[in-house]
Design a protein around this motif. Sequence first.
Motif, mmCIF file in Angstrom:
data_model
loop_
_atom_site.group_PDB
_atom_site.id
_atom_site.type_symbol
_atom_site.label_atom_id
_atom_site.label_comp_id
_atom_site.label_asym_id
_atom_site.label_seq_id
_atom_site.Cartn_x
_atom_site.Cartn_y
_atom_site.Cartn_z
ATOM 1 N N ARG A 188 0.850 -1.195 0.000
ATOM 2 C CA ARG A 188 0.000 0.000 0.000
ATOM 3 C C ARG A 188 0.879 1.236 0.000
ATOM 4 N NH1 ARG A 188 -4.709 -1.888 4.293
ATOM 5 N NH2 ARG A 188 -5.026 -3.885 3.240
ATOM 6 N N GLN A 233 0.007 -10.269 5.240
ATOM 7 C CA GLN A 233 -1.330 -10.562 5.743
ATOM 8 C C GLN A 233 -1.555 -12.061 5.812
ATOM 9 O OE1 GLN A 233 -4.211 -8.781 3.101
ATOM 10 N NE2 GLN A 233 -4.703 -7.250 4.647
ATOM 11 N N GLU A 263 -5.222 -13.838 5.404
ATOM 12 C CA GLU A 263 -6.670 -13.705 5.339
ATOM 13 C C GLU A 263 -7.281 -15.093 5.327
ATOM 14 O OE1 GLU A 263 -8.509 -10.964 2.812
ATOM 15 O OE2 GLU A 263 -7.291 -9.296 3.559
ATOM 16 N N PHE A 318 -16.521 -3.046 5.225
ATOM 17 C CA PHE A 318 -15.661 -3.430 4.101
ATOM 18 C C PHE A 318 -16.584 -3.659 2.916
ATOM 19 C CE2 PHE A 318 -13.430 -5.014 7.887
ATOM 20 C CZ PHE A 318 -12.190 -4.407 7.730
ATOM 21 N N PHE A 370 -16.586 -5.905 0.774
ATOM 22 C CA PHE A 370 -16.802 -7.317 0.421
ATOM 23 C C PHE A 370 -17.442 -8.137 1.526
ATOM 24 C CE2 PHE A 370 -12.853 -7.550 2.731
ATOM 25 C CZ PHE A 370 -12.158 -6.417 2.293
ATOM 26 N N THR A 371 -17.739 -7.521 2.669
ATOM 27 C CA THR A 371 -18.415 -8.268 3.739
ATOM 28 C C THR A 371 -19.610 -7.478 4.255
ATOM 29 O OG1 THR A 371 -16.734 -7.388 5.253
ATOM 30 C CG2 THR A 371 -16.478 -9.680 4.565
ATOM 31 N N CYS A 420 -13.105 -8.423 9.800
ATOM 32 C CA CYS A 420 -13.811 -9.658 9.440
ATOM 33 C C CYS A 420 -15.244 -9.349 9.007
ATOM 34 C CB CYS A 420 -13.823 -10.636 10.621
ATOM 35 S SG CYS A 420 -14.880 -10.088 11.975
ATOM 36 N N GLY A 421 -15.948 -10.355 8.579
ATOM 37 C CA GLY A 421 -17.354 -10.174 8.234
ATOM 38 C C GLY A 421 -17.902 -11.370 7.474
ATOM 39 N N ALA A 431 -15.255 -14.205 6.253
ATOM 40 C CA ALA A 431 -13.868 -13.924 5.885
ATOM 41 C C ALA A 431 -13.253 -13.057 6.976
ATOM 42 C CB ALA A 431 -13.804 -13.204 4.540
ATOM 43 N N GLY A 452 -9.229 -10.976 7.964
ATOM 44 C CA GLY A 452 -7.886 -10.674 7.472
ATOM 45 C C GLY A 452 -7.103 -9.926 8.524
HETATM 46 N N1 PHE Z 1 -9.028 -7.308 3.227
HETATM 47 C C1 PHE Z 1 -9.125 -6.552 4.444
HETATM 48 C C2 PHE Z 1 -7.890 -5.672 4.565
HETATM 49 O O1 PHE Z 1 -7.055 -5.729 3.741
HETATM 50 C C3 PHE Z 1 -9.229 -7.416 5.661
HETATM 51 C C4 PHE Z 1 -10.495 -8.202 5.683
HETATM 52 C C5 PHE Z 1 -10.532 -9.448 5.150
HETATM 53 C C6 PHE Z 1 -11.636 -7.695 6.234
HETATM 54 C C7 PHE Z 1 -11.676 -10.204 5.150
HETATM 55 C C8 PHE Z 1 -12.817 -8.412 6.273
HETATM 56 C C9 PHE Z 1 -12.814 -9.669 5.716
HETATM 57 O O2 PHE Z 1 -7.755 -4.945 5.500
#
Ligand code: PHE
Length: 345
Positions: A195, A209, A211, A249, A251-252, A284-285, A306, A308
């Motif tokens: 990043r 990470q 995940e 997030f 995606f969750t 998470c989520g 999920a 991470g």
């Molecule tokens: N991908 C997220 C991050 O990079 C972490 C995450 C993963 C959050 C899975 C929720 C579910 O910070």
Amino acid sequence: MSLKERIATLEEELRSLAAETRDEAEQLRVRWLGRNGVVTVLFEEFKQVASEEKRELGQVMNRLKVSAQARIDELKNSAVEAGNGTEGTGDITRPARTEPVGSLHPISIVRQRIIDVFGRIGYTVSQGPEVEDDHHNFSALNFPPDHPARDMQDTFFVDLGADMALRTHTSSVQVRVMESSKPPIRTISPGRVYRNEAISARAHCMFHQVEGLYVDKGVSFAELKGTLDHFAKAMFGADVKIRLRPSYFPFTEPSAEVDMSCSICGGSGCNVCKHSGWVEIMGCGMVDPAVLTNCGIDPEVYSGFAFGMGVERIAQLLYRVPDLRLYWENDVRFLEQFNDGAFRA
Ligand code: PHE
């Protein structure tokens, strides 16, 4: 000096013979046992000895010859081969030279511990590319086209054709797993992520990470919480507690941040937890149904969760590392503190 006295002197001398090299040992052999060697000469003289003395003296002489042979052989075997420096058997009772030993990097140690904890409850390990396309890193994960995470501020784009970037999280690997396999899926994806952030004690432009993803029929939020509670206790000890705070997030849904009771002060308050008693350890989520659909999994049939986490963060809490930059400096004084014995002889 009588023959007998000379034999005694030679026996004495034999004991103090030394040879550094095989060549030197060979010279000794010539000097002692060669055609004109001292022992050979003695045997010549022996012929003159009166026959009544021969019996006794003969035994002494033979003993000298045998021990001279044995001693010189021994010197030859233990001598260093002249020229090539190869050592012989030497003194095998000498203490070994101690060499400094290496150790695993703290990030490797902690990443492996995380993998082990999830491995024991049935999670496989999945890997994917660090240079990733927009689809796997963002689009399939429900990031809208104008989401700030796609912005130059956060993402390192790569000059490798359209939409290629260094992955910003390993959720990209989870997309790949969902696209290529059928539920039940239970996998973790450890790996390096990037990043575009200013480097400081609390942030770095690349980190690691792990995940996790679990997709099956009827996967619930309660199972997510139970899994993460198990993880926290397995990593930090049975006394720690976790709490989930609502978060967001793309995606969750629902999403949460996971806090753990501060493993350093036990929750009573210290500068690591900024006197709150809690430290954030991961996000998470429940996998957003749109993400399942994007990856070819029917959200009417399956659900999933999920999570991470950053390996640097977990290691920081386990080892009380005050500055994230230490992980990258390769200062031996820092690294050798993590020698957990794995590489000790
Ligand atoms: N991908 C997220 C991050 O990079 C972490 C995450 C993963 C959050 C899975 C929720 C579910 O910070």
